[in-house]
Design a protein around this motif. Sequence first.
Motif, PDB file in Angstrom:
ATOM      1  N   ALA A   1       0.853  -1.198   0.000  1.00 33.01           N
ATOM      2  CA  ALA A   1       0.000   0.000   0.000  1.00 33.01           C
ATOM      3  C   ALA A   1       0.882   1.239   0.000  1.00 33.01           C
ATOM      4  CB  ALA A   1      -0.927  -0.003   1.209  1.00 33.01           C
ATOM      5  N   LEU A   2       0.394   2.300  -0.657  1.00 28.64           N
ATOM      6  CA  LEU A   2       1.075   3.591  -0.664  1.00 28.64           C
ATOM      7  C   LEU A   2       0.072   4.667  -0.291  1.00 28.64           C
ATOM      8  CD1 LEU A   2       2.139   2.042  -3.642  1.00 28.64           C
ATOM      9  CD2 LEU A   2       3.950   3.640  -3.067  1.00 28.64           C
ATOM     10  N   LEU A   3       0.458   5.549   0.618  1.00 27.31           N
ATOM     11  CA  LEU A   3      -0.408   6.637   1.070  1.00 27.31           C
ATOM     12  C   LEU A   3       0.028   7.910   0.359  1.00 27.31           C
ATOM     13  CD1 LEU A   3      -0.011   4.455   3.506  1.00 27.31           C
ATOM     14  CD2 LEU A   3      -1.269   6.137   4.837  1.00 27.31           C
ATOM     15  N   LEU A   4      -0.886   8.529  -0.384  1.00 23.67           N
ATOM     16  CA  LEU A   4      -0.520   9.591  -1.308  1.00 23.67           C
ATOM     17  C   LEU A   4      -1.147  10.935  -0.937  1.00 23.67           C
ATOM     18  CD1 LEU A   4      -1.023   7.754  -4.733  1.00 23.67           C
ATOM     19  CD2 LEU A   4       0.950   7.669  -3.187  1.00 23.67           C
ATOM     20  N   VAL A   5      -0.389  11.990  -1.243  1.00 26.38           N
ATOM     21  CA  VAL A   5      -0.872  13.370  -1.224  1.00 26.38           C
ATOM     22  C   VAL A   5      -0.507  13.969  -2.572  1.00 26.38           C
ATOM     23  CG1 VAL A   5      -0.705  15.633  -0.141  1.00 26.38           C
ATOM     24  CG2 VAL A   5      -0.517  13.578   1.273  1.00 26.38           C
ATOM     25  N   GLY A   6      -1.491  14.413  -3.330  1.00 21.11           N
ATOM     26  CA  GLY A   6      -1.211  14.955  -4.649  1.00 21.11           C
ATOM     27  C   GLY A   6      -0.630  13.936  -5.601  1.00 21.11           C
ATOM     28  N   GLY A   7      -0.978  12.674  -5.432  1.00 21.73           N
ATOM     29  CA  GLY A   7      -0.515  11.623  -6.332  1.00 21.73           C
ATOM     30  C   GLY A   7       0.848  11.059  -6.025  1.00 21.73           C
ATOM     31  N   LYS A   8       1.516  11.538  -4.946  1.00 19.27           N
ATOM     32  CA  LYS A   8       2.835  11.042  -4.576  1.00 19.27           C
ATOM     33  C   LYS A   8       2.898  10.798  -3.072  1.00 19.27           C
ATOM     34  CE  LYS A   8       4.936  11.508  -8.639  1.00 19.27           C
ATOM     35  NZ  LYS A   8       5.570  10.394  -9.387  1.00 19.27           N
ATOM     36  N   VAL A   9       3.855   9.964  -2.644  1.00 21.02           N
ATOM     37  CA  VAL A   9       4.104   9.788  -1.216  1.00 21.02           C
ATOM     38  C   VAL A   9       4.798  11.032  -0.677  1.00 21.02           C
ATOM     39  CG1 VAL A   9       4.253   7.277  -1.380  1.00 21.02           C
ATOM     40  CG2 VAL A   9       6.337   8.653  -1.620  1.00 21.02           C
ATOM     41  N   ARG A  10       4.628  11.303   0.614  1.00 22.56           N
ATOM     42  CA  ARG A  10       5.354  12.407   1.250  1.00 22.56           C
ATOM     43  C   ARG A  10       6.797  12.019   1.530  1.00 22.56           C
ATOM     44  NH1 ARG A  10       1.259  12.752   6.143  1.00 22.56           N
ATOM     45  NH2 ARG A  10       1.747  10.527   5.920  1.00 22.56           N
ATOM     46  N   SER A  11       7.011  10.739   1.835  1.00 28.40           N
ATOM     47  CA  SER A  11       8.351  10.197   2.065  1.00 28.40           C
ATOM     48  C   SER A  11       8.262   8.690   1.908  1.00 28.40           C
ATOM     49  CB  SER A  11       8.852  10.552   3.473  1.00 28.40           C
ATOM     50  OG  SER A  11       8.156   9.788   4.451  1.00 28.40           O
ATOM     51  N   ASP A  12       9.417   8.013   1.983  1.00 29.55           N
ATOM     52  CA  ASP A  12       9.436   6.556   1.861  1.00 29.55           C
ATOM     53  C   ASP A  12       8.645   5.872   2.969  1.00 29.55           C
ATOM     54  OD1 ASP A  12      10.998   6.931  -0.343  1.00 29.55           O
ATOM     55  OD2 ASP A  12      12.880   6.305   0.597  1.00 29.55           O
ATOM     56  N   ALA A  13       8.390   6.587   4.078  1.00 27.65           N
ATOM     57  CA  ALA A  13       7.627   6.006   5.190  1.00 27.65           C
ATOM     58  C   ALA A  13       6.169   5.768   4.812  1.00 27.65           C
ATOM     59  CB  ALA A  13       7.704   6.917   6.411  1.00 27.65           C
TER      60      ALA A  13
ATOM     61  N   PRO B   1      29.696  23.378   7.109  1.00 25.44           N
ATOM     62  CA  PRO B   1      28.419  23.010   7.736  1.00 25.44           C
ATOM     63  C   PRO B   1      28.367  21.516   7.998  1.00 25.44           C
ATOM     64  CG  PRO B   1      28.126  23.423   5.384  1.00 25.44           C
ATOM     65  CD  PRO B   1      29.536  23.835   5.736  1.00 25.44           C
ATOM     66  N   PRO B   2      27.683  21.102   9.072  1.00 25.81           N
ATOM     67  CA  PRO B   2      27.599  19.666   9.367  1.00 25.81           C
ATOM     68  C   PRO B   2      26.879  18.928   8.254  1.00 25.81           C
ATOM     69  CG  PRO B   2      26.047  20.909  10.714  1.00 25.81           C
ATOM     70  CD  PRO B   2      26.916  21.914  10.027  1.00 25.81           C
ATOM     71  N   ALA B   3      27.337  17.716   7.987  1.00 21.68           N
ATOM     72  CA  ALA B   3      26.701  16.906   6.939  1.00 21.68           C
ATOM     73  C   ALA B   3      25.329  16.458   7.393  1.00 21.68           C
ATOM     74  CB  ALA B   3      27.578  15.694   6.621  1.00 21.68           C
ATOM     75  N   VAL B   4      24.379  16.548   6.495  1.00 18.58           N
ATOM     76  CA  VAL B   4      23.012  16.105   6.791  1.00 18.58           C
ATOM     77  C   VAL B   4      22.862  14.694   6.260  1.00 18.58           C
ATOM     78  CG1 VAL B   4      20.575  16.535   6.409  1.00 18.58           C
ATOM     79  CG2 VAL B   4      22.163  18.457   6.642  1.00 18.58           C
ATOM     80  N   PRO B   5      22.639  13.706   7.134  1.00 15.45           N
ATOM     81  CA  PRO B   5      22.527  12.323   6.646  1.00 15.45           C
ATOM     82  C   PRO B   5      21.310  12.174   5.754  1.00 15.45           C
ATOM     83  CG  PRO B   5      21.884  12.450   8.958  1.00 15.45           C
ATOM     84  CD  PRO B   5      22.440  13.794   8.586  1.00 15.45           C
ATOM     85  N   SER B   6      21.477  11.485   4.646  1.00 12.87           N
ATOM     86  CA  SER B   6      20.341  11.237   3.764  1.00 12.87           C
ATOM     87  C   SER B   6      19.586  10.013   4.235  1.00 12.87           C
ATOM     88  CB  SER B   6      20.835  11.015   2.330  1.00 12.87           C
ATOM     89  OG  SER B   6      21.732   9.925   2.292  1.00 12.87           O
ATOM     90  N   ALA B   7      18.286  10.001   3.955  1.00 13.35           N
ATOM     91  CA  ALA B   7      17.454   8.864   4.354  1.00 13.35           C
ATOM     92  C   ALA B   7      17.861   7.629   3.566  1.00 13.35           C
ATOM     93  CB  ALA B   7      15.988   9.187   4.106  1.00 13.35           C
ATOM     94  N   GLU B   8      17.851   6.484   4.224  1.00 10.85           N
ATOM     95  CA  GLU B   8      18.222   5.242   3.542  1.00 10.85           C
ATOM     96  C   GLU B   8      17.103   4.824   2.609  1.00 10.85           C
ATOM     97  OE1 GLU B   8      19.439   0.632   4.604  1.00 10.85           O
ATOM     98  OE2 GLU B   8      19.081   2.085   6.186  1.00 10.85           O
ATOM     99  N   PRO B   9      17.420   4.531   1.335  1.00 13.28           N
ATOM    100  CA  PRO B   9      16.366   4.119   0.403  1.00 13.28           C
ATOM    101  C   PRO B   9      15.708   2.823   0.850  1.00 13.28           C
ATOM    102  CG  PRO B   9      18.397   4.692  -0.758  1.00 13.28           C
ATOM    103  CD  PRO B   9      18.732   4.616   0.702  1.00 13.28           C
ATOM    104  N   VAL B  10      14.522   2.602   0.338  1.00 17.60           N
ATOM    105  CA  VAL B  10      13.759   1.402   0.662  1.00 17.60           C
ATOM    106  C   VAL B  10      14.383   0.201  -0.034  1.00 17.60           C
ATOM    107  CG1 VAL B  10      11.533   0.260   0.315  1.00 17.60           C
ATOM    108  CG2 VAL B  10      11.607   2.648   1.025  1.00 17.60           C
ATOM    109  N   ARG B  11      14.491  -0.913   0.689  1.00 20.58           N
ATOM    110  CA  ARG B  11      15.013  -2.155   0.118  1.00 20.58           C
ATOM    111  C   ARG B  11      13.851  -3.074  -0.227  1.00 20.58           C
ATOM    112  NH1 ARG B  11      19.557  -3.493   4.764  1.00 20.58           N
ATOM    113  NH2 ARG B  11      20.643  -1.483   4.694  1.00 20.58           N
TER     114      ARG B  11
END
Length: 428
Positions: free
Chosen positions: A33-45, A208-218
């Motif tokens: 299942a995917l939860l959408l706003v405007g036809g897209k997910v808000r994030s991988d969560a 500037p401190p590095a901002v960790p990127s979110a881990e992609p979905v496996r």
Amino acid sequence: MSKGSNTPVPTTALRVEVGWRTGPGVPDADASALLLVGGKVRSDADFVFYNQPAHSSGAVRHEGKRDAGGRVTDSLLVDLARVEPTIETVILAASSDGGAFGQVPDLYIEVREAAGNTVAARFDNPGATVETAFVLGEFYRRQGAWKFRAVGQGYDSGLEGLATDYGISVDEPQQAPPAAPQAPAAPQAPPAPPATRPAATPPPPPPPPAVPSAEPVRLTKVTLTKAAPSVSLTKQGGTSGAMRVNLNWEVRKQFSGWARKLGRPVAMHDDLDLDLCCLYELTDGSKGVVQALGNAYGAPDRPPFIHLDGDDRTGAVATGENLTINLDHKQYFRRVLVFVTIYEGARSFADLHATVTLQPQYGAPIDFSLDECTVPSTVCALALITADGNDLVVQREARYLVPERGVSPQRTVDHAYGWGMNWTPGRK
């Protein structure tokens, strides 16, 4: 329902079943299942599937598979009353594993009210051929109410193509980082003289401190079956870090089938309590058990390097019962047998649908469903992990055992696998 049609559904908890008829050469399938706003997910969560089984809002969760006489279902629970107000659409999809949907007979999606089990909507095979993923249906809001639409949109790029189409970032499983080689120490150079700088020149600003990127979905996974019951953790890249072993379950019927056949209906109570346990044997010959009974919860950072995180009574996919095995100490393991016992609430595993998932920190998750129980069993051996040289092999057991009168479930599984331990009564 026909493709493109829609129907109102109640704003309540709904069970969504993706079902098909299995057989030789039939691919497996997985609901998502995917939860959408405007036809897209808000994030991988906002993506709920076998590797990410629950949404943070609690509105959607993946419940897992059930195989009953050649009919397989994979289920999602969608509580429309808990869907966040900003979410406009909940996409209901399926992906195939090992072939195209043209090889999957009698494919359908069915929506049932979770409380009364009444059918609210059903959409049968959308005419699949080479597709490896389908948007079968969707829930969408209209004037404050919810409707279900039969969609039937196919993809030949699998779950990855479907997920990325809605904004999910997808990656292959992360491999364990190799140990850095020890380089010989370089001779120390004399300290450099301090650089001269005009007094009026300020020092450069720190970066500037590095901002960790979110881990992609496996998306990758390994499903163990009777035909392919074992897998090498080394080949999966999963022999370091923490491996979580999860058991979740769902009671399907009110009474256990084996007892009904014997004329003794035995209720599956709301206080059903299953205990995930394991027997271990280390390379130094020491043996033991990790279980809630007797508060033998183990430890992750000292022998046996296995830890039980608690005692769950819900069976929910997002929680359930969990063991953590510290694979950074794999050299100490000779064998580990994961098993489950019924502590109270039932006399058998009959009519209990359970799924086992082994999630290494590195590498693909390993899962399997338990077979239907047809004997009065209160203990089931789930998986056997054995050391084979530098490799660890996971073997699907799914073996129901029937204790003799007066013999505990723990002693029964010990005897069946030749652990040779002494047992005394315990409680929790």
